[in-house]
Write a protein that holds these residues in place. Structure first.
Motif, PDB file in Angstrom:
ATOM      1  N   GLN A  81       1.012  -0.713   0.300  1.00  0.00           N
ATOM      2  CA  GLN A  81      -0.159   0.083   0.134  1.00  0.00           C
ATOM      3  C   GLN A  81       0.833   1.582   0.132  1.00  0.00           C
ATOM      4  OE1 GLN A  81      -3.261  -1.063   3.317  1.00  0.00           O
ATOM      5  NE2 GLN A  81      -4.127  -0.577   1.730  1.00  0.00           N
ATOM      6  N   LEU A  82       2.309   1.200  -0.445  1.00  0.00           N
ATOM      7  CA  LEU A  82       2.782   2.206  -0.470  1.00  0.00           C
ATOM      8  C   LEU A  82       3.284   2.842  -1.813  1.00  0.00           C
ATOM      9  CD1 LEU A  82       4.400   4.455   1.671  1.00  0.00           C
ATOM     10  CD2 LEU A  82       5.946   2.907   1.336  1.00  0.00           C
ATOM     11  N   ALA A  83       2.556   3.915  -2.739  1.00  0.00           N
ATOM     12  CA  ALA A  83       3.050   4.205  -3.841  1.00  0.00           C
ATOM     13  C   ALA A  83       3.555   4.920  -4.224  1.00  0.00           C
ATOM     14  CB  ALA A  83       1.429   4.462  -4.148  1.00  0.00           C
ATOM     15  N   LEU A  84       4.356   5.692  -3.588  1.00  0.00           N
ATOM     16  CA  LEU A  84       5.530   6.779  -4.429  1.00  0.00           C
ATOM     17  C   LEU A  84       5.415   7.590  -3.350  1.00  0.00           C
ATOM     18  CD1 LEU A  84       6.498   8.429  -6.727  1.00  0.00           C
ATOM     19  CD2 LEU A  84       4.056   9.890  -6.835  1.00  0.00           C
ATOM     20  N   PHE A  85       7.124   8.239  -3.195  1.00  0.00           N
ATOM     21  CA  PHE A  85       7.737   9.130  -2.359  1.00  0.00           C
ATOM     22  C   PHE A  85       7.198  10.605  -3.172  1.00  0.00           C
ATOM     23  CE2 PHE A  85       9.863   4.879  -0.337  1.00  0.00           C
ATOM     24  CZ  PHE A  85       9.010   5.445   0.842  1.00  0.00           C
ATOM     25  N   ALA A  86       7.173  11.597  -2.731  1.00  0.00           N
ATOM     26  CA  ALA A  86       7.408  13.135  -3.911  1.00  0.00           C
ATOM     27  C   ALA A  86       8.494  13.582  -2.453  1.00  0.00           C
ATOM     28  CB  ALA A  86       5.982  13.661  -3.998  1.00  0.00           C
ATOM     29  N   ILE A  87       9.256  14.020  -3.160  1.00  0.00           N
ATOM     30  CA  ILE A  87       9.922  14.959  -2.113  1.00  0.00           C
ATOM     31  C   ILE A  87      10.791  16.116  -3.191  1.00  0.00           C
ATOM     32  CG2 ILE A  87      12.453  14.996  -1.603  1.00  0.00           C
ATOM     33  CD1 ILE A  87      13.152  12.276  -1.624  1.00  0.00           C
ATOM     34  N   ASP A  88       9.800  17.447  -2.181  1.00  0.00           N
ATOM     35  CA  ASP A  88       9.116  18.695  -2.646  1.00  0.00           C
ATOM     36  C   ASP A  88      10.703  19.607  -2.659  1.00  0.00           C
ATOM     37  OD1 ASP A  88       8.323  20.891  -4.457  1.00  0.00           O
ATOM     38  OD2 ASP A  88       6.302  20.805  -3.013  1.00  0.00           O
ATOM     39  N   GLU A  89      10.871  20.882  -3.381  1.00  0.00           N
ATOM     40  CA  GLU A  89      12.176  21.515  -3.364  1.00  0.00           C
ATOM     41  C   GLU A  89      13.196  20.968  -2.471  1.00  0.00           C
ATOM     42  OE1 GLU A  89      11.040  24.319  -3.403  1.00  0.00           O
ATOM     43  OE2 GLU A  89       8.893  24.533  -2.152  1.00  0.00           O
ATOM     44  N   ALA A  90      13.910  19.787  -3.525  1.00  0.00           N
ATOM     45  CA  ALA A  90      14.637  19.070  -3.446  1.00  0.00           C
ATOM     46  C   ALA A  90      16.285  19.486  -3.291  1.00  0.00           C
ATOM     47  CB  ALA A  90      14.722  17.939  -4.714  1.00  0.00           C
ATOM     48  N   HIS A  91      16.068  20.763  -3.497  1.00  0.00           N
ATOM     49  CA  HIS A  91      17.007  21.519  -3.178  1.00  0.00           C
ATOM     50  C   HIS A  91      17.841  21.690  -2.090  1.00  0.00           C
ATOM     51  CE1 HIS A  91      14.256  24.294  -3.398  1.00  0.00           C
ATOM     52  NE2 HIS A  91      15.038  25.264  -2.605  1.00  0.00           N
ATOM     53  N   CYS A  92      16.796  21.133  -1.366  1.00  0.00           N
ATOM     54  CA  CYS A  92      17.294  21.740   0.058  1.00  0.00           C
ATOM     55  C   CYS A  92      18.142  20.624   0.601  1.00  0.00           C
ATOM     56  CB  CYS A  92      16.076  21.936   1.207  1.00  0.00           C
ATOM     57  SG  CYS A  92      14.727  22.879   0.889  1.00  0.00           S
ATOM     58  N   VAL A  93      18.289  19.937  -0.367  1.00  0.00           N
ATOM     59  CA  VAL A  93      19.102  18.183   0.242  1.00  0.00           C
ATOM     60  C   VAL A  93      20.793  18.410  -0.162  1.00  0.00           C
ATOM     61  CG1 VAL A  93      19.257  17.164  -2.021  1.00  0.00           C
ATOM     62  CG2 VAL A  93      19.223  15.458  -0.135  1.00  0.00           C
ATOM     63  N   SER A  94      21.009  19.758  -0.928  1.00  0.00           N
ATOM     64  CA  SER A  94      22.182  19.903  -1.588  1.00  0.00           C
ATOM     65  C   SER A  94      22.940  21.325  -1.066  1.00  0.00           C
ATOM     66  CB  SER A  94      22.719  20.366  -2.767  1.00  0.00           C
ATOM     67  OG  SER A  94      23.607  20.871  -3.124  1.00  0.00           O
ATOM     68  N   GLN A  95      24.382  21.085  -0.132  1.00  0.00           N
ATOM     69  CA  GLN A  95      24.952  21.918   0.081  1.00  0.00           C
ATOM     70  C   GLN A  95      25.028  23.172  -0.923  1.00  0.00           C
ATOM     71  OE1 GLN A  95      28.947  21.152   1.451  1.00  0.00           O
ATOM     72  NE2 GLN A  95      29.284  19.664  -0.321  1.00  0.00           N
ATOM     73  N   TRP A  96      25.299  22.759  -1.724  1.00  0.00           N
ATOM     74  CA  TRP A  96      25.569  23.862  -2.896  1.00  0.00           C
ATOM     75  C   TRP A  96      23.832  24.784  -3.499  1.00  0.00           C
ATOM     76  CZ3 TRP A  96      29.708  23.933  -2.440  1.00  0.00           C
ATOM     77  CH2 TRP A  96      30.793  22.433  -2.495  1.00  0.00           C
ATOM     78  N   GLY A  97      22.846  24.855  -2.438  1.00  0.00           N
ATOM     79  CA  GLY A  97      22.068  25.036  -2.924  1.00  0.00           C
ATOM     80  C   GLY A  97      21.693  26.375  -2.325  1.00  0.00           C
ATOM     81  N   HIS A  98      20.477  26.750  -2.388  1.00  0.00           N
ATOM     82  CA  HIS A  98      20.063  27.809  -1.556  1.00  0.00           C
ATOM     83  C   HIS A  98      19.335  28.261  -0.576  1.00  0.00           C
ATOM     84  CE1 HIS A  98      16.404  28.275  -3.700  1.00  0.00           C
ATOM     85  NE2 HIS A  98      16.649  28.378  -3.104  1.00  0.00           N
ATOM     86  N   ASP A  99      18.810  26.711  -0.110  1.00  0.00           N
ATOM     87  CA  ASP A  99      18.068  26.276   1.047  1.00  0.00           C
ATOM     88  C   ASP A  99      18.558  25.669   1.821  1.00  0.00           C
ATOM     89  OD1 ASP A  99      16.409  27.577   2.550  1.00  0.00           O
ATOM     90  OD2 ASP A  99      14.977  26.678   1.874  1.00  0.00           O
ATOM     91  N   PHE A 100      19.875  24.938   1.829  1.00  0.00           N
ATOM     92  CA  PHE A 100      20.210  24.066   1.973  1.00  0.00           C
ATOM     93  C   PHE A 100      19.429  23.386   4.087  1.00  0.00           C
ATOM     94  CE2 PHE A 100      23.740  21.657   5.219  1.00  0.00           C
ATOM     95  CZ  PHE A 100      23.348  20.709   4.281  1.00  0.00           C
TER      96      PHE A 100
END
Length: 650
Positions: A170-189
């Motif tokens: 019963q687990l269909a999908l994971f959606a990871i929004d604002e994915a740039h937050c995962v990156s140390q180079w992103g503007h909103d780490f």
């Protein structure tokens, strides 16, 4: 758009594409269509997908992982909401949406409820009983989309709930929004995003879709590595927001410049003004309020209840100007923000693009306006240099700042420069300040060499450095008390650049600091010093081209200027005849009442474009409403009769 990567092979735990799991549906239960096109029309009320949406949706429904880069307002949410609905209808269970902000969760869930989709969130606004009830619904499979923050998703308790769902298929999908937050180079780490690797490690058979509106090549590569999306299909849309006009002006009197800009272009419009400090936010909000504008402050130092009240007012009322630090913004879905202003320069182009992208989400004309000056450059350089981060990180951040400075100082098309940063080629847009009014350019190389020579001789004479004002006074031949005190009026460079104005020399210094030819020593009261890069400028090997100063505040005027300035009505409504305008205004008043009753922003009920379309056709029956963009079956049932009543009463 790059072609999607290869889909992972189906395994025993993942039903084949578009194949219904019969064990999840009793024979007596009618099945709704899992076709993406059917869901788009039935649930959301749209006839056509935009851009790469359809390719993304079909790829994810089929079980493929995806990395989606799509500009703000481009329709990212549908890229996971439609697959979530389709996979649920195919018996594949629920979708978990990882979202960083409570406000975004509330609005998304509210909009899905309005569209007839079972959605919920788990966050700190729920008490223990409410959270327990959501968990029970989750366990029963009664939810199609569940929104939760990364901190909650990675807790043992939540992962245990997901384990049980996964065991039952019963687990269909994971959606990871604002994915740039995962990156140390992103503007909103956000470090908590790093822990999301557990989703792939623990639930390898469950597809994932990561989405962001802002990521340069370096950030994109980091997202892929951190979230283990090496085999994911990559869907990169154009970063162009053609409805946004970009304007960057030299800072003279920033508060007055801002006030004149709003009065001239955006009286009565909703907008966001970004400032770097909390104190500045308070000052600017008060100044605008004193001038009769409906302005509110927002920053992390305010009481949480006040912040929430101000955010709610901004989302639910018209014509609010929010003056804020960057603590305000991500997840703000308000479509009719007509302008975004920066009174202080952001750290990088990603931050600038993300923040300006909050304007004009409805596709109507909007403005991105920024003022910047020498002190902005000094402050940003100082923050990087004083950071406790390693030298590699600092070098990357300096490169990103240099790119933003290049955009600010540019004399060619802003949009071409902006899109080039994200790896996209384009043509001059004719909708930025440089295209609409090409700036005069002058060669500042001679002035640069005179400034550098003066910095060198001052250092030689006094053994210490001095700040920008003092150096410019020497170059311009101003015999101030401080100049005389240190004997700098006897230097060979005293008065050597008397022909240059202070504004011109400030522009040259900005360029020299931007290219690293002048260093600012923050520990020694922001004094200036030469660097290894100074030599090339002194030898004439590097030229310094600058735009003429255009920073004088415009005179007071309440008349909107030129084509493309944002009006208070959307263009679709502006084209209506007199009767249509009256219907539109009546529908807006009715929508405001419904929104208040439901405690939702008005645009969640219906967008302005939908109301304008209704006003235009003057519907006489529910069938007339069925073809209107933005009216799905649930909204037709819930509001159709009332819409007909309001429209026909005019």
């Amino acid at each position: 758009m790059p072609a999607p990567g290869p889909r992972p092979p189906a395994d025993a735990r993942r039903p084949h594409r578009f194949q219904v799991n019969p064990a999840r549906f009793p024979a007596s239960r009618p099945l709704k269509s899992a076709s993406p096109q059917s869901i788009l029309q039935e649930v959301f009320g749209y006839d056509h997908f935009r851009g790469p949406q359809q390719a993304i949706v079909e790829h994810v429904i089929g079980g493929g992982d995806a990395l989606v880069l799509m500009p703000t307002g481009g329709g990212k949410s549908l890229c996971y909401q439609i697959p979530a609905i389709a996979r649920q209808r195919l018996g594949q269970g629920i979708t978990v949406v990882v979202s960083p902000l409570i406000a975004l969760m509330h609005d998304q869930v509210g909009a899905l409820h309005e569209a007839g989709v079972e959605a919920a969130f788990l966050n700190s606004t729920l008490d223990s009983d409410e959270a327990w009830r959501v968990e029970q619904r989750l366990s029963r499979g009664d939810i199609t989309l569940l929104y939760a923050a990364p901190e909650r998703v990675t807790t043992p308790r939540f992962l245990g709930l997901l384990d049980k769902l996964h065991e039952r298929g019963q687990l269909a999908l994971f959606a990871i929004d604002e994915a740039h937050c995962v990156s140390q180079w992103g503007h909103d780490f956000r470090p908590e995003y790093r822990a999301l690797t557990v989703l792939h490690e623990r639930f390898a058979s469950v597809p994932r879709i990561a989405l962001t509106a802002t990521a340069d090549a370096l950030t994109r590569a980091d997202i892929v590595e951190r979230l283990q999306l090496q085999d994911a299909g990559q869907f990169v849309s154009s970063f162009d927001r053609p409805n946004i006009r970009y304007t960057i002006v030299e800072k003279k009197d920033a508060s007055l410049q801002l006030l004149r800009f709003i009065e001239r272009e955006h009286t009565g419009d909703a907008g966001v003004v970004y400032c770097q400090s909390r104190k500045r936010v308070e000052e600017v909000a008060q100044m605008l309020a004193n001038e009769g504008l409906n302005a509110l402050p927002y920053h992390a130092g305010l009481d949480a209840a006040v912040r929430q009240q101000h955010q709610d007012r901004f989302l639910r009322e018209e014509g609010i100007v929010m003056v804020a630090t960057i603590a305000f913004g991500m997840g703000i879905d308000k479509p009719d923000v007509r302008f975004v202003c920066h009174l202080d320069m952001p750290k990088n182009i990603e931050g600038y693009y993300q923040e300006t992208g909050r304007a004009g989400r409805d596709g109507e004309p909007a403005n991105a306006w920024m003022t910047y000056g020498l002190q902005d450059v000094v402050n940003q350089r100082r923050m990087i240099d004083e950071s406790p981060a390693g030298e590699e990180f600092k070098q990357v951040m300096r490169g990103k700042l240099d790119a933003l400075l290049g955009l600010a100082e540019a004399t060619d098309c802003r949009r071409v420069r902006l899109l080039k940063y994200f790896g996209e080629d384009s043509q001059p847009c004719m909708n930025c300040d440089n295209c609409l009014k090409p700036p005069a350019v002058w060669d500042g190389t001679d002035a640069a060499r005179k400034l550098l020579s003066t910095i060198y001789r001052v250092q030689q004479r006094s053994g210490i450095g001095f700040g920008t004002g003092h150096i410019m006074d020497i170059v311009r031949g101003k015999k101030t008390e401080k100049v005389a005190q240190h004997g700098h009026d006897t230097l060979s460079t005293f008065g050597i650049g008397a022909e240059y104005s202070e504004a011109q020399l400030r522009g040259v210094l900005r360029q020299l600091i931007a290219i690293g030819a002048v260093a600012v020593d923050s520990e020694a009261f922001n004094t200036l010093a030469l660097t290894d890069a100074s030599r090339a400028v002194l030898k004439g090997e590097v030229t310094v081209q600058l735009r003429e100063s255009v920073s004088q505040p415009a005179g007071r005027s309440r008349t909107r200027t030129g084509s493309g300035s944002a009006g208070s009505k959307p263009s679709a409504a502006a084209a209506l005849d007199a009767d249509g305008q009256r219907r539109f205004d009546a529908l807006k008043s009715w929508r405001a009442e419904v929104a208040r009753e439901h405690n939702l922003p008005a645009y969640v009920i219906f967008h302005d474009a939908t109301l304008a379309a209704i006003a235009d056709i003057a519907p006489q029956s529910l069938d007339d409403l069925r073809g209107v963009s933005g009216i799905g079956e649930k909204k037709l049932q819930a509001y159709g009769e009332e819409v007909l009543r309001v429209a026909s009463a005019v």
